[in-house]
Design an enzyme around this catalytic site. Structure first.
Site, PDB file in Angstrom:
ATOM      1  N   ILE A  61       0.827  -1.219   0.000  1.00 13.91           N
ATOM      2  CA  ILE A  61       0.000   0.000   0.000  1.00 13.91           C
ATOM      3  C   ILE A  61       0.858   1.264   0.000  1.00 13.91           C
ATOM      4  CG2 ILE A  61      -0.300   0.324   2.515  1.00 13.91           C
ATOM      5  CD1 ILE A  61      -3.354   0.681   1.813  1.00 13.91           C
ATOM      6  N   VAL A  95       0.793  -2.656   8.367  1.00 11.34           N
ATOM      7  CA  VAL A  95       0.576  -1.481   7.487  1.00 11.34           C
ATOM      8  C   VAL A  95       1.050  -0.211   8.194  1.00 11.34           C
ATOM      9  CG1 VAL A  95      -1.228  -0.063   6.416  1.00 11.34           C
ATOM     10  CG2 VAL A  95      -1.439  -2.525   6.397  1.00 11.34           C
ATOM     11  N   ASP A  96       0.702  -0.089   9.475  1.00  7.19           N
ATOM     12  CA  ASP A  96       1.047   1.089  10.275  1.00  7.19           C
ATOM     13  C   ASP A  96       2.563   1.311  10.251  1.00  7.19           C
ATOM     14  OD1 ASP A  96       0.020   1.964  13.707  1.00  7.19           O
ATOM     15  OD2 ASP A  96       0.459   3.192  11.939  1.00  7.19           O
ATOM     16  N   VAL A 113      -2.727  -8.370  12.505  1.00  3.40           N
ATOM     17  CA  VAL A 113      -2.510  -8.490  13.969  1.00  3.40           C
ATOM     18  C   VAL A 113      -3.842  -8.582  14.721  1.00  3.40           C
ATOM     19  CG1 VAL A 113      -1.769  -7.088  15.967  1.00  3.40           C
ATOM     20  CG2 VAL A 113      -0.270  -7.350  13.988  1.00  3.40           C
TER      21      VAL A 113
HETATM   22  N1  APR Z   1       0.606  -3.033   2.297  1.00  2.00           N
HETATM   23  C1  APR Z   1      -0.645  -3.585   2.251  1.00  2.00           C
HETATM   24  N2  APR Z   1      -1.110  -4.435   3.180  1.00  2.00           N
HETATM   25  C2  APR Z   1      -0.276  -4.757   4.198  1.00  2.00           C
HETATM   26  C3  APR Z   1       1.044  -4.226   4.316  1.00  2.00           C
HETATM   27  C4  APR Z   1       1.472  -3.328   3.302  1.00  2.00           C
HETATM   28  N3  APR Z   1       2.688  -2.778   3.306  1.00  2.00           N
HETATM   29  N4  APR Z   1       1.612  -4.747   5.450  1.00  2.00           N
HETATM   30  C5  APR Z   1       0.697  -5.577   6.000  1.00  2.00           C
HETATM   31  N5  APR Z   1      -0.439  -5.593   5.249  1.00  2.00           N
HETATM   32  C6  APR Z   1      -1.680  -6.361   5.443  1.00  2.00           C
HETATM   33  C7  APR Z   1      -1.604  -7.529   6.387  1.00  2.00           C
HETATM   34  O1  APR Z   1      -1.074  -8.667   5.719  1.00  2.00           O
HETATM   35  C8  APR Z   1      -3.094  -7.693   6.703  1.00  2.00           C
HETATM   36  O2  APR Z   1      -3.739  -8.413   5.654  1.00  2.00           O
HETATM   37  O3  APR Z   1      -2.631  -5.475   6.013  1.00  2.00           O
HETATM   38  C9  APR Z   1      -3.620  -6.248   6.686  1.00  2.00           C
HETATM   39  C10 APR Z   1      -3.843  -5.632   8.075  1.00  2.00           C
HETATM   40  O4  APR Z   1      -2.816  -6.096   8.933  1.00  2.00           O
HETATM   41  P1  APR Z   1      -2.179  -5.172  10.100  1.00  2.00           P
HETATM   42  O5  APR Z   1      -1.290  -4.176   9.497  1.00  2.00           O
HETATM   43  O6  APR Z   1      -1.634  -6.127  11.119  1.00  2.00           O
HETATM   44  O7  APR Z   1      -3.437  -4.375  10.694  1.00  2.00           O
HETATM   45  P2  APR Z   1      -4.574  -4.833  11.726  1.00  2.00           P
HETATM   46  O8  APR Z   1      -4.851  -6.302  11.626  1.00  2.00           O
HETATM   47  O9  APR Z   1      -5.678  -3.865  11.499  1.00  2.00           O
HETATM   48  O10 APR Z   1      -3.898  -4.581  13.141  1.00  2.00           O
HETATM   49  C11 APR Z   1      -3.642  -3.254  13.515  1.00  2.00           C
HETATM   50  O11 APR Z   1      -1.395  -3.752  14.069  1.00  2.00           O
HETATM   51  O12 APR Z   1       0.407  -2.760  13.118  1.00  2.00           O
HETATM   52  C12 APR Z   1      -0.397  -2.736  14.213  1.00  2.00           C
HETATM   53  O13 APR Z   1      -0.365  -0.465  14.944  1.00  2.00           O
HETATM   54  C13 APR Z   1      -1.153  -1.451  14.335  1.00  2.00           C
HETATM   55  O14 APR Z   1      -1.942  -1.990  16.519  1.00  2.00           O
HETATM   56  C14 APR Z   1      -2.319  -1.900  15.170  1.00  2.00           C
HETATM   57  C15 APR Z   1      -2.613  -3.288  14.626  1.00  2.00           C
END
Ligand code: APR
Length: 185
Positions: A11, A33-34, A127
């Site tokens: 992304i 993603v964060d 996560v």
């Molecule tokens: N681009 C697109 N999608 C991504 C990327 C990226 N660079 N990195 C990870 N993902 C995908 C993951 O594989 C998953 O399918 O984004 C989706 C959401 O995963 P997370 O980033 O873990 O988000 P979430 O499940 O909403 O958890 C949020 O995780 O990173 C921490 O600070 C954040 O505490 C919050 C929690």
């Protein structure tokens, strides 16, 4: 009419006006993603998040809410931070509504900003443990419903789901086919 598209990729590399971040309520970064958005976007994003925390978001961003900041060094103009719900099967209904709210609120903010293209990750499907197919159904169903509403601002040309890895992409593709709501890139 807003095109809903699916791409497999990162992304942070998307050439869109707004990138939606799967944040946490602290707005101060994390993994997934964060982590990628803050790493690639640079410190300006965190600086603006800190200012939000010091002002109208003193207690952090609530689950289901969305707020925009600069996108820093990303190709995009804005990052729209939203906080997805942690998956908990005992509270499925309530939390499904919160996940839908992430997409509704992110779309509302994107239209307010005047964004023409917006990229979404699979919020909560990492996560936060949401099963990808359920996350996809809520994500694609909500974005299709909101953007098809006659009252929805006409300026949004594309809502792009950016799926990280083939497996998640194929889940979204299958659900999109089932819902009949996505074109495929
Ligand atoms: N681009 C697109 N999608 C991504 C990327 C990226 N660079 N990195 C990870 N993902 C995908 C993951 O594989 C998953 O399918 O984004 C989706 C959401 O995963 P997370 O980033 O873990 O988000 P979430 O499940 O909403 O958890 C949020 O995780 O990173 C921490 O600070 C954040 O505490 C919050 C929690």
């Amino acid at each position: 009419m807003t095109r809903i598209t699916l791409v497999e990729g990162d992304i942070t590399e998307q050439q869109v006006d707004a990138v939606v971040n799967a944040a946490n309520s602290s707005l101060l970064g994390g993994g997934g993603v964060d982590g990628a958005i803050h790493r690639k976007g640079g410190p300006q994003i965190l600086e603006e998040c800190r200012r939000l925390r010091a002002s109208q978001y003193g207690r952090g961003l609530r689950t289901g809410q969305a707020v925009a900041t600069t996108a820093g060094d990303l190709p995009a103009r804005w990052v729209i931070h939203t906080v997805g719900p942690v998956y908990l099967v005992e509270e499925y209904g309530e939390r499904a509504e919160l996940l839908a709210s992430c997409y509704r609120e992110s779309l509302r903010v994107a239209v307010e900003l005047g964004a023409r293209t917006v990229a979404f990750p699979a919020v909560s499907a990492g996560v936060y443990g949401w099963p990808p197919a359920g996350a996809a159904r809520i994500a694609l169903g909500t974005v299709a419903e909101v953007t098809a509403d006659p009252g929805f601002g006409g300026g949004l040309e594309e809502a792009r789901f950016v799926l990280f890895g083939r497996e998640t992409y194929e889940v979204f593709e299958d659900v999109g086919r089932e819902l009949g709501s996505t074109g495929r890139e």
